[in-house]
Write an enzyme that holds these catalytic residues in place. Structure first.
Site, PDB file in Angstrom:
ATOM      1  N   PRO A   2      62.948  27.589  30.337  1.00  0.00           N
ATOM      2  CA  PRO A   2      64.075  26.364  31.062  1.00  0.00           C
ATOM      3  C   PRO A   2      64.027  26.737  32.527  1.00  0.00           C
ATOM      4  O   PRO A   2      64.007  27.894  33.035  1.00  0.00           O
ATOM      5  CB  PRO A   2      65.386  27.049  30.414  1.00  0.00           C
ATOM      6  CG  PRO A   2      64.970  28.225  29.522  1.00  0.00           C
ATOM      7  CD  PRO A   2      63.699  28.715  29.797  1.00  0.00           C
ATOM      8  N   GLU A   3      64.021  25.559  33.263  1.00  0.00           N
ATOM      9  CA  GLU A   3      64.375  25.621  34.708  1.00  0.00           C
ATOM     10  C   GLU A   3      65.571  25.082  34.851  1.00  0.00           C
ATOM     11  O   GLU A   3      66.358  24.831  34.134  1.00  0.00           O
ATOM     12  CB  GLU A   3      63.244  24.759  35.372  1.00  0.00           C
ATOM     13  CG  GLU A   3      61.828  25.243  34.797  1.00  0.00           C
ATOM     14  CD  GLU A   3      60.513  24.394  35.413  1.00  0.00           C
ATOM     15  OE1 GLU A   3      60.766  23.912  36.554  1.00  0.00           O
ATOM     16  OE2 GLU A   3      59.599  24.224  34.451  1.00  0.00           O
TER      17      GLU A   3
END
Length: 271
Positions: A2-3
DNA sequence: GGGCTCCTGGAT
DNA sequence: ATCCAGGAGCCC
């Protein structure tokens, strides 16, 4: 995994569900994450109420009554979801905050994530601010231009550096570079002022659109309510090796830059 | 600066 | 069997 857009989606999903809930117990599995959960943290966090949940870069910040903070990073495969307590426990469940009405679960296949507890706000803030640059939605133009121009590193490495801008990861680095028509191996010091502006605007644009799309799911990512993201359908470069560039139809190429797989159009993104 | 490491699982 | 994966910290 996840960014920033994925983490923001998790936070937005969890906020209406868990704020106001009290931690009645904490369970954790036998494996430590990136950092071990110290047993002394448990009595300090149990019976506390969650007063807020926020995000800084890719880090999730749970505010507890009494001023302490739980800081969570999802690493590559972390999932942080609030579920009904009757939901069967999945594999790779490492942490479970038992709340008044829900269970707040941290699942992480690869265990690159982390959960830490800080006694006070100042301590927690210092940990994050020491290593994080500005958020990508309103990047200060001049400091950013200076940082890029002063850097002998490749653009890909610059974008992945959380101290330059917080929250960009491998997907959105590639997507930003494609939109800015810049090659991932170009050196920061080689960019003109105009190109740096283009890059800054591309980053802002991509991150906004990705948040709007609830992030990208490639394999493991889900939001705080278990839903997948949708922005993967908007990718112009990332993971599209051999597929036509949406701008010019030239096949997208893949190259390892800064140790990370990088996708780009060899025609639009000249070095 | 760049390279290696942590870890599991899916694809080839 | 080998390669690859949304990350980041620690080591020169």
């Amino acid at each position: 995994m996840p960014e920033l857009p994925e983490v923001e989606t998790v936070v937005r999903d969890l906020r209406p569900v868990i704020v106001g809930q009290t931690i009645t117990a904490i369970e954790h599995g036998p494996h430590s994450l990136r950092r071990p959960w110290l047993e002394t943290w448990t009595p300090s966090t149990v019976h506390q109420t969650i007063t807020a949940i926020n995000r800084r870069g890719k880090w999730i910040i749970l505010e507890l009554g009494g001023g302490s903070r739980v800081i969570v990073h999802l690493g590559m495969t972390g999932q942080f979801t609030a579920v009904d307590p009757t939901t069967p426990r999945p594999d790779h469940l490492h942490f479970n905050f038992l709340l008044t009405d829900y269970e707040l679960r941290f699942r992480d296949i690869r265990r690159f994530g982390s959960i830490e507890w800080f006694t006070d706000e100042t301590q927690a803030r210092a940990m994050l601010e020491d290593k994080l640059g500005p958020e990508p939605f309103d990047i200060p133009a001049l400091p950013f231009a200076k940082a890029v121009q002063a850097s002998g590193r490749k653009l890909k490495a610059i974008l992945l550096d959380q101290a330059i801008i917080a929250g960009i990861g491998n997907i959105y680095a590639d997507e930003s570079l494609h939109r800015a028509r810049l090659h991932p191996e170009t050196l920061g010091s080689a960019l003109s002022t105009k190109e740096i502006s283009r890059l800054r605007e591309a980053i802002e644009e991509v991150m906004l659109a990705a948040v709007e799309g609830r992030g990208s799911t490639i394999r493991d990512y889900v939001g705080g309510s278990g839903l997948r993201g949708e922005f993967q359908d908007e990718f112009r470069a990332y993971g599209r090796t051999g597929e036509p560039c949406p701008t010019c139809t030239t096949p997208i190429e893949r190259l390892v830059v800064a140790g990370r797989s990088s996708h780009f159009c060899p025609k639009c993104q000249k070095r």
